[in-house]
Design an enzyme around this catalytic site. Structure first.
Site, PDB file in Angstrom:
ATOM      1  N   ARG A  63      24.671  -2.194 -20.836  1.00 54.97           N
ATOM      2  CA  ARG A  63      24.345  -0.652 -20.377  1.00 54.97           C
ATOM      3  C   ARG A  63      23.480  -0.106 -21.387  1.00 54.97           C
ATOM      4  NH1 ARG A  63      30.173  -1.116 -19.853  1.00 54.97           N
ATOM      5  NH2 ARG A  63      30.507  -1.226 -17.768  1.00 54.97           N
TER       6      ARG A  63
ATOM      7  N   LYS B 296       9.806   6.722 -17.298  1.00 49.19           N
ATOM      8  CA  LYS B 296       9.920   6.671 -16.441  1.00 49.19           C
ATOM      9  C   LYS B 296      10.199   4.939 -16.473  1.00 49.19           C
ATOM     10  CE  LYS B 296       8.635  10.177 -12.807  1.00 49.19           C
ATOM     11  NZ  LYS B 296       7.421  10.448 -12.086  1.00 49.19           N
TER      12      LYS B 296
ATOM     13  N   GLU C 231      -6.339   8.470 -14.517  1.00 49.35           N
ATOM     14  CA  GLU C 231      -5.452   8.321 -15.327  1.00 49.35           C
ATOM     15  C   GLU C 231      -5.566   9.583 -16.066  1.00 49.35           C
ATOM     16  OE1 GLU C 231      -2.397   8.679 -13.984  1.00 49.35           O
ATOM     17  OE2 GLU C 231      -2.012   6.879 -12.787  1.00 49.35           O
TER      18      GLU C 231
ATOM     19  N   LYS D 176       1.058  14.893 -21.404  1.00 49.62           N
ATOM     20  CA  LYS D 176       2.062  14.296 -20.914  1.00 49.62           C
ATOM     21  C   LYS D 176       3.653  14.036 -21.624  1.00 49.62           C
ATOM     22  CE  LYS D 176       4.337  10.283 -18.916  1.00 49.62           C
ATOM     23  NZ  LYS D 176       3.780   9.664 -17.314  1.00 49.62           N
TER      24      LYS D 176
ATOM     25  N   GLU E 140      11.790  14.812 -13.921  1.00 47.97           N
ATOM     26  CA  GLU E 140      11.251  15.704 -12.411  1.00 47.97           C
ATOM     27  C   GLU E 140      11.360  16.559 -11.802  1.00 47.97           C
ATOM     28  OE1 GLU E 140       8.467  12.424 -11.497  1.00 47.97           O
ATOM     29  OE2 GLU E 140       8.396  13.178  -9.217  1.00 47.97           O
TER      30      GLU E 140
ATOM     31  N   ARG F  61       7.109  17.883 -13.787  1.00 49.23           N
ATOM     32  CA  ARG F  61       6.493  17.280 -13.842  1.00 49.23           C
ATOM     33  C   ARG F  61       6.053  16.599 -12.888  1.00 49.23           C
ATOM     34  NH1 ARG F  61       9.734  11.850 -17.723  1.00 49.23           N
ATOM     35  NH2 ARG F  61       8.291  10.012 -16.700  1.00 49.23           N
TER      36      ARG F  61
ATOM     37  N   ASN G  58       2.089  13.635 -10.840  1.00 44.27           N
ATOM     38  CA  ASN G  58       1.942  12.819  -9.212  1.00 44.27           C
ATOM     39  C   ASN G  58       0.691  13.054  -9.052  1.00 44.27           C
ATOM     40  OD1 ASN G  58       4.298  11.137 -10.060  1.00 44.27           O
ATOM     41  ND2 ASN G  58       4.914  12.907  -8.973  1.00 44.27           N
TER      42      ASN G  58
ATOM     43  N   HIS H 202      -1.020  11.330  -6.365  1.00 43.64           N
ATOM     44  CA  HIS H 202      -0.248   9.788  -6.224  1.00 43.64           C
ATOM     45  C   HIS H 202       0.135   9.862  -4.395  1.00 43.64           C
ATOM     46  CE1 HIS H 202      -1.352   9.623 -10.272  1.00 43.64           C
ATOM     47  NE2 HIS H 202       0.149   8.927 -10.348  1.00 43.64           N
TER      48      HIS H 202
ATOM     49  N   HIS I 160      -0.384   5.891  -2.974  1.00 48.90           N
ATOM     50  CA  HIS I 160       0.380   5.475  -2.634  1.00 48.90           C
ATOM     51  C   HIS I 160       0.300   5.483  -0.463  1.00 48.90           C
ATOM     52  CE1 HIS I 160       4.744   4.321  -0.998  1.00 48.90           C
ATOM     53  NE2 HIS I 160       4.098   5.239  -0.163  1.00 48.90           N
TER      54      HIS I 160
ATOM     55  N   HIS J 116      -4.295   0.266  -8.533  1.00 49.14           N
ATOM     56  CA  HIS J 116      -3.137   1.563  -8.585  1.00 49.14           C
ATOM     57  C   HIS J 116      -4.022   2.653  -9.373  1.00 49.14           C
ATOM     58  CE1 HIS J 116       0.308   4.754  -9.102  1.00 49.14           C
ATOM     59  NE2 HIS J 116      -0.488   4.855 -10.205  1.00 49.14           N
TER      60      HIS J 116
HETATM   61  P1  NAD Z   1      -0.936  -4.098 -15.121  1.00 51.98           P
HETATM   62  O1  NAD Z   1       0.186  -4.074 -16.049  1.00 51.98           O
HETATM   63  O2  NAD Z   1      -0.342  -5.882 -14.448  1.00 51.98           O
HETATM   64  O3  NAD Z   1      -2.491  -4.500 -16.547  1.00 51.98           O
HETATM   65  C1  NAD Z   1      -3.264  -4.522 -15.659  1.00 51.98           C
HETATM   66  C2  NAD Z   1      -3.693  -6.473 -15.660  1.00 51.98           C
HETATM   67  O4  NAD Z   1      -4.349  -6.081 -17.761  1.00 51.98           O
HETATM   68  C3  NAD Z   1      -2.751  -7.115 -15.764  1.00 51.98           C
HETATM   69  O5  NAD Z   1      -3.559  -8.653 -15.337  1.00 51.98           O
HETATM   70  C4  NAD Z   1      -2.542  -7.830 -17.246  1.00 51.98           C
HETATM   71  O6  NAD Z   1      -2.576  -8.843 -17.365  1.00 51.98           O
HETATM   72  C5  NAD Z   1      -4.317  -7.197 -17.892  1.00 51.98           C
HETATM   73  N1  NAD Z   1      -3.847  -7.107 -19.277  1.00 51.98           N
HETATM   74  C6  NAD Z   1      -3.098  -5.390 -19.852  1.00 51.98           C
HETATM   75  N2  NAD Z   1      -3.696  -5.521 -20.618  1.00 51.98           N
HETATM   76  C7  NAD Z   1      -4.673  -6.376 -20.950  1.00 51.98           C
HETATM   77  C8  NAD Z   1      -5.379  -5.877 -22.162  1.00 51.98           C
HETATM   78  N3  NAD Z   1      -5.658  -5.346 -23.622  1.00 51.98           N
HETATM   79  N4  NAD Z   1      -6.270  -7.023 -22.523  1.00 51.98           N
HETATM   80  C9  NAD Z   1      -6.328  -7.917 -21.297  1.00 51.98           C
HETATM   81  N5  NAD Z   1      -6.069  -7.907 -20.756  1.00 51.98           N
HETATM   82  C10 NAD Z   1      -5.338  -6.810 -19.849  1.00 51.98           C
HETATM   83  O7  NAD Z   1      -1.811  -2.714 -14.508  1.00 51.98           O
HETATM   84  P2  NAD Z   1      -1.761  -1.839 -15.559  1.00 51.98           P
HETATM   85  O8  NAD Z   1      -2.263  -0.666 -14.360  1.00 51.98           O
HETATM   86  O9  NAD Z   1      -1.236  -1.534 -16.644  1.00 51.98           O
HETATM   87  O10 NAD Z   1      -0.548  -0.801 -14.961  1.00 51.98           O
HETATM   88  C11 NAD Z   1      -0.233  -0.883 -13.544  1.00 51.98           C
HETATM   89  C12 NAD Z   1       1.630  -0.457 -12.852  1.00 51.98           C
HETATM   90  O11 NAD Z   1       1.877   0.346 -13.952  1.00 51.98           O
HETATM   91  C13 NAD Z   1       2.315  -0.267 -11.501  1.00 51.98           C
HETATM   92  O12 NAD Z   1       2.922  -0.723 -11.876  1.00 51.98           O
HETATM   93  C14 NAD Z   1       2.393   1.248 -12.045  1.00 51.98           C
HETATM   94  O13 NAD Z   1       2.718   1.559 -10.822  1.00 51.98           O
HETATM   95  C15 NAD Z   1       3.476   1.934 -13.450  1.00 51.98           C
HETATM   96  N6  NAD Z   1       3.001   2.937 -13.671  1.00 51.98           N
HETATM   97  C16 NAD Z   1       4.008   3.571 -13.986  1.00 51.98           C
HETATM   98  C17 NAD Z   1       4.342   4.715 -14.964  1.00 51.98           C
HETATM   99  C18 NAD Z   1       4.786   5.634 -15.503  1.00 51.98           C
HETATM  100  O14 NAD Z   1       5.130   7.039 -15.350  1.00 51.98           O
HETATM  101  N7  NAD Z   1       6.263   4.144 -16.037  1.00 51.98           N
HETATM  102  C19 NAD Z   1       2.972   5.449 -14.753  1.00 51.98           C
HETATM  103  C20 NAD Z   1       1.417   4.967 -13.853  1.00 51.98           C
HETATM  104  C21 NAD Z   1       1.763   3.281 -13.601  1.00 51.98           C
HETATM  105  N1  GLY Z   2       3.393   8.716 -14.140  1.00 51.39           N
HETATM  106  C1  GLY Z   2       4.502  10.349 -13.512  1.00 51.39           C
HETATM  107  C2  GLY Z   2       5.484  10.371 -14.562  1.00 51.39           C
HETATM  108  O1  GLY Z   2       5.659   9.572 -15.561  1.00 51.39           O
HETATM  109  O2  GLY Z   2       6.082  11.068 -14.112  1.00 51.39           O
END
Ligand code: NAD
Ligand code: GLY
Length: 369
Positions: free
Chosen positions: A124, A146, A188, A230, A240, A244, A248, A251, A255, A269
């Site tokens: 939990r 998130k 971003e 942020k 949100e 917040r 997006n 986005h 999507h 993305h």
């Molecule tokens: P990811 O985590 O897949 O990383 C991208 C690629 O880079 C992967 O292949 C990873 O292994 C590689 N990588 C990461 N750091 C590295 C480094 N320092 N050196 C070499 N390789 C490295 O993708 P991302 O773009 O970091 O994140 C995308 C994800 O984030 C999506 O799932 C999206 O939905 C999510 N997201 C979440 C929020 C939130 O608020 N929680 C906001 C935006 C995006």
């Molecule tokens: N990336 C959108 C949020 O964190 O609200």
């Protein structure tokens, strides 16, 4: 260690610090000491990042923790699912943990979202720390709580708001990030200027190349400004209900483009977000809300950073507008059956609109270059 920039996300008892700096991973034991000293920790990392940074982090944490274990999951968006989550939770339990555990997420947004949700669900809720290694994760996903995984019906449909205890953004890790991933994360960064800070966008127009070249001063300024923007939004509206949603920007369209591209690597993305931002500006111009000159500036900047502005071939093949709109109607940003768009009155002036006539959306998508 060079100078460290420190910011706070102020959420009363759940407040936490974001530390940004060069070479923080090797010093993570000291930097996180007040949270993890004497406790059991598990580091969760993806298979790409593991070979680069896991040993350094584990040996630094091992100096202060009671015990420090590691789990590696396959790299990529496909790890953000219920099966990997269930295996991860069981693997963590197999270490014989109790509620004093701290889980450390080392990697990009995929690891941060997956591990954050694991931390929210395990017994939990146990503490977790974000150590983001992609630009996208350092400026966006590691901050704000998130967390979640994807469902067969769509992205991020299963999850929770669950804040980390700390964020350590080690900018040295960006040197190994593939250039395309770096540019995708930059979308971003640009988003923060475009949604609420026109002077930051103007600064990016002058300094965006230095950010992508990883020039330390420019990079630190871009990450710090993004995280601060942020943090202020999350403090005002953690779940949100209101502003917040401005995060997006682009986005809803992104999507649809991602669904159309089938998450098969054709469109990252952040690339989809860049394209979506261009379309959000184009829609705002079509509705008479925003000047054409602002749209031109946005498209020129994104193109200069080798990101899609709104180029139809690149973002969605020959997807018909109706198909893209149908994808948007399945998005979780739909509220009470109404699609919500983040529109703009100009650069830095975003707002939420839930009354956008679909014919404008249709015409905008049909009219892409
Ligand atoms: P990811 O985590 O897949 O990383 C991208 C690629 O880079 C992967 O292949 C990873 O292994 C590689 N990588 C990461 N750091 C590295 C480094 N320092 N050196 C070499 N390789 C490295 O993708 P991302 O773009 O970091 O994140 C995308 C994800 O984030 C999506 O799932 C999206 O939905 C999510 N997201 C979440 C929020 C939130 O608020 N929680 C906001 C935006 C995006
Ligand atoms: N990336 C959108 C949020 O964190 O609200």
């Amino acid at each position: 260690m060079d100078d460290i920039i420190s910011l706070q996300v102020g959420l009363d008892a759940r407040s936490y610090d974001i530390k940004i700096g060069n070479n923080l991973i090797a010093n993570a034991g000291d930097l996180l000491g007040d949270i993890i000293a004497g406790r059991q920790a598990v580091i969760v990392c993806d298979s790409n990042v593991a070979s680069l940074y896991l040993d350094a982090l584990a040996s630094s944490l091992a100096r202060v923790t009671r015990r420090c274990d590691r789990i590696i999951v396959p790299a990529g968006e496909t790890s953000k699912n219920m099966k990997v989550l269930a295996d991860l939770l069981n693997d963590i339990l197999d270490f014989g943990v109790d509620r004093g555990l701290v889980i450390v997420a080392l990697g990009g947004g995929v690891i941060g979202d997956l591990v954050g949700f694991a931390a929210a669900s395990l017994m939990r809720g146990v503490d977790f720390v974000q150590i983001p290694t992609s630009l996208l994760a350092q400026v966006d996903s590691s901050v704000g709580g998130k967390t979640g995984v994807n469902a067969p019906r769509g992205k991020n449909l299963i999850g929770a708001f669950y804040q980390p205890r700390a964020v350590l953004a080690d900018t040295a890790t960006l040197a190994t990030l593939p250039p395309r991933e770096l540019r995708a994360g930059y979308a971003e960064v640009a988003k923060y200027g475009l949604l609420g800070d026109s002077s930051f966008f103007a600064w990016l127009e002058d300094n965006g190349k230095a950010v992508l070249d990883l020039e330390p001063q420019a990079l630190n300024h871009a990450i710090m400004t993004s995280c601060a923007a942020k943090a202020r939004i999350v403090e005002a509206d953690e779940r949100e209900a209101k502003q917040r949603a401005l995060l997006n920007l682009g986005h809803t369209f992104a999507h649809a483009f991602e669904v159309e591209a089938n998450y098969d690597g054709r469109l990252l993305h952040g690339e989809a977000v860049a394209a979506g931002i261009g379309v959000a500006f184009a829609l705002s111009v079509r509705m008479g809300l925003c000047k054409q000159g602002d749209l031109d500036r946005v498209k020129a900047h994104l193109k200069g950073q080798k990101l899609p502005g709104d180029n139809r071939e690149l973002i969605a093949g020959n997807a018909a507008a109706e198909r893209l709109i149908a994808h948007m109607q399945n998005d979780k940003k739909v509220l009470d059956g109404k699609m919500r768009f983040i529109l703009v009155k100009g650069i830095g002036e975003a707002f939420v609109a839930s009354d956008v006539p679909l014919e404008f959306v249709h015409e905008t998508l049909e009219g892409l270059d």
